[in-house]
Scaffold this motif. Structure first.
Motif, PDB file in Angstrom:
ATOM      1  N   THR A  72     -17.892  58.914  52.044  1.00 21.85           N
ATOM      2  CA  THR A  72     -18.520  58.443  53.274  1.00 21.85           C
ATOM      3  C   THR A  72     -17.763  57.224  53.773  1.00 21.85           C
ATOM      4  OG1 THR A  72     -20.432  57.265  54.080  1.00 21.85           O
ATOM      5  CG2 THR A  72     -20.245  57.426  51.725  1.00 21.85           C
ATOM      6  N   LEU A  73     -17.802  57.067  55.066  1.00 19.77           N
ATOM      7  CA  LEU A  73     -17.149  55.886  55.635  1.00 19.77           C
ATOM      8  C   LEU A  73     -18.004  54.641  55.467  1.00 19.77           C
ATOM      9  CD1 LEU A  73     -15.828  57.095  59.095  1.00 19.77           C
ATOM     10  CD2 LEU A  73     -14.491  56.536  57.084  1.00 19.77           C
ATOM     11  N   ALA A  74     -19.234  54.858  55.015  1.00 19.40           N
ATOM     12  CA  ALA A  74     -20.181  53.745  55.031  1.00 19.40           C
ATOM     13  C   ALA A  74     -19.663  52.536  54.272  1.00 19.40           C
ATOM     14  CB  ALA A  74     -21.506  54.192  54.447  1.00 19.40           C
ATOM     15  N   ASN A  75     -18.925  52.780  53.182  1.00 17.61           N
ATOM     16  CA  ASN A  75     -18.524  51.612  52.401  1.00 17.61           C
ATOM     17  C   ASN A  75     -17.373  50.846  53.038  1.00 17.61           C
ATOM     18  OD1 ASN A  75     -16.447  53.245  51.862  1.00 17.61           O
ATOM     19  ND2 ASN A  75     -16.897  53.558  49.690  1.00 17.61           N
ATOM     20  N   GLU A  76     -16.922  51.303  54.212  1.00 18.07           N
ATOM     21  CA  GLU A  76     -15.914  50.506  54.901  1.00 18.07           C
ATOM     22  C   GLU A  76     -16.554  49.446  55.781  1.00 18.07           C
ATOM     23  OE1 GLU A  76     -13.284  53.140  56.895  1.00 18.07           O
ATOM     24  OE2 GLU A  76     -12.890  54.231  55.047  1.00 18.07           O
ATOM     25  N   ARG A  77     -17.834  49.515  55.887  1.00 19.05           N
ATOM     26  CA  ARG A  77     -18.544  48.551  56.718  1.00 19.05           C
ATOM     27  C   ARG A  77     -18.490  47.170  56.070  1.00 19.05           C
ATOM     28  NH1 ARG A  77     -20.948  45.828  59.874  1.00 19.05           N
ATOM     29  NH2 ARG A  77     -23.163  45.605  60.260  1.00 19.05           N
ATOM     30  N   VAL A  78     -18.140  46.184  56.877  1.00 19.50           N
ATOM     31  CA  VAL A  78     -18.151  44.809  56.386  1.00 19.50           C
ATOM     32  C   VAL A  78     -19.268  44.087  57.112  1.00 19.50           C
ATOM     33  CG1 VAL A  78     -16.860  42.672  56.183  1.00 19.50           C
ATOM     34  CG2 VAL A  78     -15.683  44.855  55.979  1.00 19.50           C
ATOM     35  N   ALA A  79     -20.209  43.583  56.373  1.00 19.45           N
ATOM     36  CA  ALA A  79     -21.385  43.006  57.018  1.00 19.45           C
ATOM     37  C   ALA A  79     -21.291  41.495  57.065  1.00 19.45           C
ATOM     38  CB  ALA A  79     -22.632  43.418  56.253  1.00 19.45           C
ATOM     39  N   GLY A  93     -19.360  50.195  71.666  1.00 18.65           N
ATOM     40  CA  GLY A  93     -18.882  50.363  70.288  1.00 18.65           C
ATOM     41  C   GLY A  93     -19.464  49.322  69.349  1.00 18.65           C
ATOM     42  N   PHE A  94     -20.362  48.465  69.863  1.00 18.86           N
ATOM     43  CA  PHE A  94     -20.906  47.387  69.028  1.00 18.86           C
ATOM     44  C   PHE A  94     -21.945  47.887  68.025  1.00 18.86           C
ATOM     45  CE2 PHE A  94     -20.065  43.065  71.235  1.00 18.86           C
ATOM     46  CZ  PHE A  94     -18.739  43.415  71.414  1.00 18.86           C
ATOM     47  N   LEU A  95     -22.448  49.112  68.216  1.00 15.64           N
ATOM     48  CA  LEU A  95     -23.443  49.601  67.266  1.00 15.64           C
ATOM     49  C   LEU A  95     -22.782  49.924  65.928  1.00 15.64           C
ATOM     50  CD1 LEU A  95     -26.308  50.369  66.612  1.00 15.64           C
ATOM     51  CD2 LEU A  95     -25.956  52.589  67.685  1.00 15.64           C
ATOM     52  N   VAL A 119     -17.327  39.056  63.627  1.00 15.88           N
ATOM     53  CA  VAL A 119     -17.537  38.331  64.886  1.00 15.88           C
ATOM     54  C   VAL A 119     -18.598  39.057  65.723  1.00 15.88           C
ATOM     55  CG1 VAL A 119     -16.451  37.594  67.043  1.00 15.88           C
ATOM     56  CG2 VAL A 119     -15.244  37.286  64.885  1.00 15.88           C
ATOM     57  N   ILE A 120     -18.540  40.378  65.747  1.00 14.31           N
ATOM     58  CA  ILE A 120     -19.553  41.136  66.501  1.00 14.31           C
ATOM     59  C   ILE A 120     -20.938  40.892  65.898  1.00 14.31           C
ATOM     60  CG2 ILE A 120     -20.366  43.465  67.059  1.00 14.31           C
ATOM     61  CD1 ILE A 120     -17.403  44.279  67.389  1.00 14.31           C
ATOM     62  N   ASP A 121     -21.034  40.964  64.569  1.00 16.63           N
ATOM     63  CA  ASP A 121     -22.321  40.677  63.902  1.00 16.63           C
ATOM     64  C   ASP A 121     -22.833  39.297  64.307  1.00 16.63           C
ATOM     65  OD1 ASP A 121     -22.172  43.024  62.546  1.00 16.63           O
ATOM     66  OD2 ASP A 121     -22.187  42.157  60.535  1.00 16.63           O
ATOM     67  N   GLN A 122     -21.939  38.319  64.226  1.00 12.98           N
ATOM     68  CA  GLN A 122     -22.349  36.936  64.501  1.00 12.98           C
ATOM     69  C   GLN A 122     -22.804  36.771  65.947  1.00 12.98           C
ATOM     70  OE1 GLN A 122     -18.719  34.936  63.381  1.00 12.98           O
ATOM     71  NE2 GLN A 122     -19.482  34.408  61.338  1.00 12.98           N
ATOM     72  N   GLU A 123     -22.034  37.355  66.859  1.00 13.56           N
ATOM     73  CA  GLU A 123     -22.359  37.153  68.274  1.00 13.56           C
ATOM     74  C   GLU A 123     -23.622  37.912  68.681  1.00 13.56           C
ATOM     75  OE1 GLU A 123     -21.139  34.875  70.220  1.00 13.56           O
ATOM     76  OE2 GLU A 123     -19.845  34.259  68.566  1.00 13.56           O
ATOM     77  N   LEU A 124     -23.834  39.093  68.108  1.00  9.32           N
ATOM     78  CA  LEU A 124     -25.082  39.810  68.403  1.00  9.32           C
ATOM     79  C   LEU A 124     -26.273  39.016  67.867  1.00  9.32           C
ATOM     80  CD1 LEU A 124     -24.173  43.571  67.709  1.00  9.32           C
ATOM     81  CD2 LEU A 124     -24.549  42.485  69.926  1.00  9.32           C
ATOM     82  N   ARG A 127     -29.628  45.424  66.120  1.00 10.32           N
ATOM     83  CA  ARG A 127     -29.106  46.794  66.155  1.00 10.32           C
ATOM     84  C   ARG A 127     -30.169  47.741  65.615  1.00 10.32           C
ATOM     85  NH1 ARG A 127     -24.112  44.874  63.445  1.00 10.32           N
ATOM     86  NH2 ARG A 127     -22.367  45.058  64.872  1.00 10.32           N
ATOM     87  N   PRO A 128     -30.347  48.908  66.252  1.00  9.13           N
ATOM     88  CA  PRO A 128     -31.296  49.869  65.686  1.00  9.13           C
ATOM     89  C   PRO A 128     -30.764  50.418  64.360  1.00  9.13           C
ATOM     90  CG  PRO A 128     -30.135  50.816  67.565  1.00  9.13           C
ATOM     91  CD  PRO A 128     -29.717  49.383  67.488  1.00  9.13           C
ATOM     92  N   ASP A 129     -31.692  50.723  63.452  1.00  3.79           N
ATOM     93  CA  ASP A 129     -31.304  51.285  62.157  1.00  3.79           C
ATOM     94  C   ASP A 129     -31.040  52.780  62.338  1.00  3.79           C
ATOM     95  OD1 ASP A 129     -31.022  52.075  59.566  1.00  3.79           O
ATOM     96  OD2 ASP A 129     -32.933  51.255  58.856  1.00  3.79           O
ATOM     97  N   LEU A 130     -29.869  53.230  61.938  1.00  3.35           N
ATOM     98  CA  LEU A 130     -29.532  54.650  62.117  1.00  3.35           C
ATOM     99  C   LEU A 130     -30.156  55.527  61.037  1.00  3.35           C
ATOM    100  CD1 LEU A 130     -25.750  54.328  63.024  1.00  3.35           C
ATOM    101  CD2 LEU A 130     -27.655  54.813  64.557  1.00  3.35           C
ATOM    102  N   VAL A 131     -30.709  54.917  60.035  1.00  2.00           N
ATOM    103  CA  VAL A 131     -31.339  55.590  58.899  1.00  2.00           C
ATOM    104  C   VAL A 131     -30.382  56.655  58.341  1.00  2.00           C
ATOM    105  CG1 VAL A 131     -33.597  56.355  58.048  1.00  2.00           C
ATOM    106  CG2 VAL A 131     -33.459  55.231  60.247  1.00  2.00           C
TER     107      VAL A 131
END
Ligand SMILES: Cc1cc2nc3c(=O)[nH]c(=O)nc-3n(C[C@H](O)[C@H](O)[C@H](O)COP(=O)(O)OP(=O)(O)OC[C@H]3O[C@@H](n4cnc5c(N)ncnc54)[C@H](O)[C@@H]3O)c2cc1C
Length: 681
Positions: free
Chosen positions: A537-544, A344-346, A365-370, A377-381
């Motif tokens: 879209t769910l995209a804007n729920e992403r926290v980078a 689920g880390f992608l 935390v996942i971003d930082q640890e990866l 992470r591969p780009d899903l385009v």
């Protein structure tokens, strides 16, 4: 939104603004217009009682025991109400001396003593005395210094002064934006609210972009002042110098323009804000030196490092996340994608089982640890926004069929939205889908037959599936009769023709659909829901895990400055690009911090794209200019070829950024209407 992000600082800013507004500062300044010796003692007494100018002084010394950032938040709030009485000089002096006081401060050798006319004590660089005078800013009394100009430059003093003046400029700019927008909502001309005229709407949207940039730069300079790395603070203060003072003047001028004749009157307060903005810019001095320092710092390898403080919320989850990231890193590269999908880390922000339904802290935390483990992470385009729509609105079968294979990279997606006659006005699309019923279809199928032409379709030449909008009800209003289809790109009736782009490469296509059959099971949601789906879209729920890193083009111009002796003008332009790119990164950081604080995205996330596009286009163009006439004889144009050719390729290619995915003009319409609340055109 103001400099403040944390709940405490938001509350501090709100209550100070209210209190400051009740002090009648502007009225006092107007009354004292012809009194060069005015000291605004009543306002000062109230401010002193609240300890506004000594927030960052330790409690043991009689101050508020707060941070420089707290002080900046307070000054921003007071500048929003244009409080007179010398708060800026007092706050700078209090930080420099570590004692509360009503200070005037000389910041530059031979320079004016800031708030010297209202001060009880002057902190001079040149010695001598102070000679108070009225000036451009009617809400301040600065003073000329009478000492013999020395050469003493005090970097810390300059940085404190720029940092706090930047906070004031943020308050000034915010008032000007709010005032312009409020007026544009009510003033009518030609039978319409002036805010519905696109020229006014876009002017306000540009003011919003500038205000957000000013706010982010001022916030960062103040936050850095509390840090322990002087090089980082020096960098942030120079960014603030380049962004905040010109920015506040621009927004103040824009405000007067939106107000029209009333804005040109002495009676309206707008000119008082313009005067403060001009005065602050003059006090901090020309920005050339800041630009030069910033370029030199970037060449020396300095970049803004912003650590997002997770407030200990990460401690419990980090070990397990770190172990998973390490396990993925230990795999052969070709097995990592599957492991990212499996864990689920992608896409941790997606719902289970495809993601982890992760909250902002876990995502970061996942971003930082990866990143720490060196896993990219591969780009899903296009799958990155096709799949969230399927997850949110599709059937269980659609999710099961498409999501995992797409995450694994087994399915490539394209987006069949734009048409020759429908770009920005997508709802006018003409591609038709006609109902196919088993009773009348020779093959007994149930579904839709799609015919029409799509254009500018990226990766269509190798896509397996396309998300496609087509009109299923020609009689319904334009937004209502559109349906969202999942189209198998290998279906009979599809022809893909490549189009050459500005760079000479063929990365997008025309797609012709001639009676392409799409079964019912490949319709997402109900027929007629297409428009709603295309916009959600769910995209804007992403926290980078945002950072203030520089973009590729800015790194490139810094590299050119490292390799070559450049003139002062070129180095100045590089400094400005470094500042803008840093601010774009900071807008992302502020969005992340707001998400962590439990707030939705603020205006900064919407203007981030507009500013980011400007930054990338301008910096890649500057790289091209730095190549001089070499571009006239560069030979073959290759993106990964010779550095000159690569610079040319990038400068040409970045032109698409203000067109694809919503043009700059459309985004300004959206910012004007949805963020600022201006009436529709
Ligand atoms: C590199 C690239 C890749 C793309 N990939 C895809 C893809 O994969 N799939 C897909 O469906 N589309 C894709 N597009 C298309 C893209 O979404 C459209 O180009 C975009 O929406 C603009 O539409 P248009 O080109 O028809 O321009 P138009 O909408 O005709 O606009 C022309 C000009 O008029 C302005 N304008 C239009 N309406 C207004 C208004 N109301 N107010 C103010 N100004 C206005 C625009 O800002 C622009 O400057 C891609 C485009 C590019 C450049």
């Amino acid at each position: 939104m103001s400099i403040a992000i944390s709940d405490e600082q938001v509350e501090l800013a709100g209550s100070l603004r209210k209190r400051a507004a009740s002090l009648g500062g502007i009225e006092a300044a107007r009354e004292a217009e012809h009194d060069p010796g005015a000291t605004f003692d009543e306002v000062w007494a109230a401010a002193e009682e609240m300890g506004i100018a000594a927030i960052a002084v330790p409690e043991s010394a009689g101050g508020g025991g707060g941070t420089v950032l707290d002080q900046a938040v307070a000054l921003e709030a007071c500048a929003h109400e244009l409080l007179p009485g010398g708060l800026l000089g007092a706050a700078i002096g209090s930080i420099l001396t570590g004692r509360p006081g009503r200070y005037g401060v000389q910041v530059h050798p031979a320079g004016v003593v800031w708030d010297g006319g209202t001060a009880a004590e002057a902190l001079l660089l040149d010695g001598g005395d102070v000679s108070p005078s009225a000036g451009l800013d009617l809400t301040a009394r600065h003073a000329a210094a009478t000492g013999v100009p020395g050469s003493a430059v005090d970097d810390r003093r300059r940085r404190v002064a720029v940092t706090l003046a930047a906070a004031e400029s943020a308050g000034v700019a915010r008032w000007c934006l709010e005032t312009a927008v409020e007026y544009a909502k009510v003033r009518e001309q030609f039978g319409k609210k002036i805010g519905s005229f696109q020229a006014i709407k876009h002017l306000c949207a540009e003011m919003l972009e500038t205000v957000e940039a000013v706010t982010a730069a001022a916030w960062d300079a103040a936050a850095c002042a509390d840090g322990e790395d002087p090089a980082q603070w020096a960098f942030a203060a120079d960014v603030a110098h380049l962004i905040c003072f010109d920015g506040a003047v621009e927004v103040a001028k824009g405000c007067i323009q939106v107000l029209g004749g009333i804005g040109f009157t002495f009676e309206h307060d707008a000119h008082l804000y313009l005067r403060r903005a001009h005065s602050l810019r003059a006090l901090v001095g020309p920005s050339d030196a800041a630009a030069e320092r910033l370029t030199a710092a970037a060449v020396a390898g300095v970049r803004r490092r912003v650590d997002v403080d997770l407030g200990g919320r990460d401690e419990a989850i980090r070990p397990e996340v770190a172990a998973t990231a390490d396990a993925i890193a230990a795999l052969p590269p070709e097995e990592r994608r599957a492991a990212l999908v499996e864990t689920g880390f992608l896409t941790p922000h997606w719902p289970k089982p495809y993601g982890l339904a992760a909250d902002p802290t876990l995502q970061i935390v996942i971003d930082q640890e990866l990143a720490r483990a060196g896993v990219d992470r591969p780009d899903l385009v296009i799958a990155g926004w096709a799949l969230p729509t399927i997850l949110a609105h599709g059937t269980e079968e659609q999710c099961a069929r498409f999501v995992r294979p797409s995450l694994m990279g087994e399915l490539v997606w394209c987006q069949l939205f734009s048409e020759p006659g429908s770009g920005s006005d997508l709802a006018s699309l003409r591609t038709k889908a006609i109902r196919v019923e088993p009773a009348t279809d020779p093959a007994g199928r149930a579904g839709w037959s799609i015919s029409g032409q799509k254009v500018w379709t990226s990766v269509a030449e190798r896509a397996d599936w396309g998300i496609c909008l087509a009109r299923t009800d020609p009689d319904a209003p334009p937004h209502k009769g559109i349906t969202y289809f999942l189209v198998d790109m290998r279906s009979p009736g599809i022809e893909v023709r490549p189009l050459r782009e500005i760079t000479g490469e063929a990365l997008f296509n025309e797609v012709f659909l001639d009676a392409v059959f799409v079964p019912d099971e490949n319709v997402v949601a109900a027929p007629g829901d297409g428009w709603r789906l295309a916009r959600t879209t769910l995209a804007n729920e992403r926290v980078a895990m945002a950072s203030a890193r520089l973009t590729k083009s800015v790194e490139r111009i810094v590299q050119i400055a490292t390799e070559r002796e450049l003139g002062a003008v070129e180095r100045n332009r590089i400094g400005h690009q470094v500042a803008l790119a840093t601010v774009c990164g900071l807008l992302g950081v502020r969005t992340t911090l707001r998400a962590l604080a439990g707030h939705g995205p603020g205006a900064e996330s919407s203007v981030a794209k507009l500013l980011g596009v400007r930054s990338r286009q301008d910096s890649s163009e500057l790289a091209l200019q730095l190549q001089g006439d070499g571009i006239a004889v560069l030979g073959e144009l290759e993106r990964d070829g010779d550095p000159v050719a690569a610079d040319v390729w990038e400068a040409l290619n970045t032109r698409c950024l203000s067109i694809a995915g919503g043009t700059t003009q459309i985004l300004r319409n959206v910012a004007g209407e949805r963020i600022l609340g201006l009436p529709r055109s």
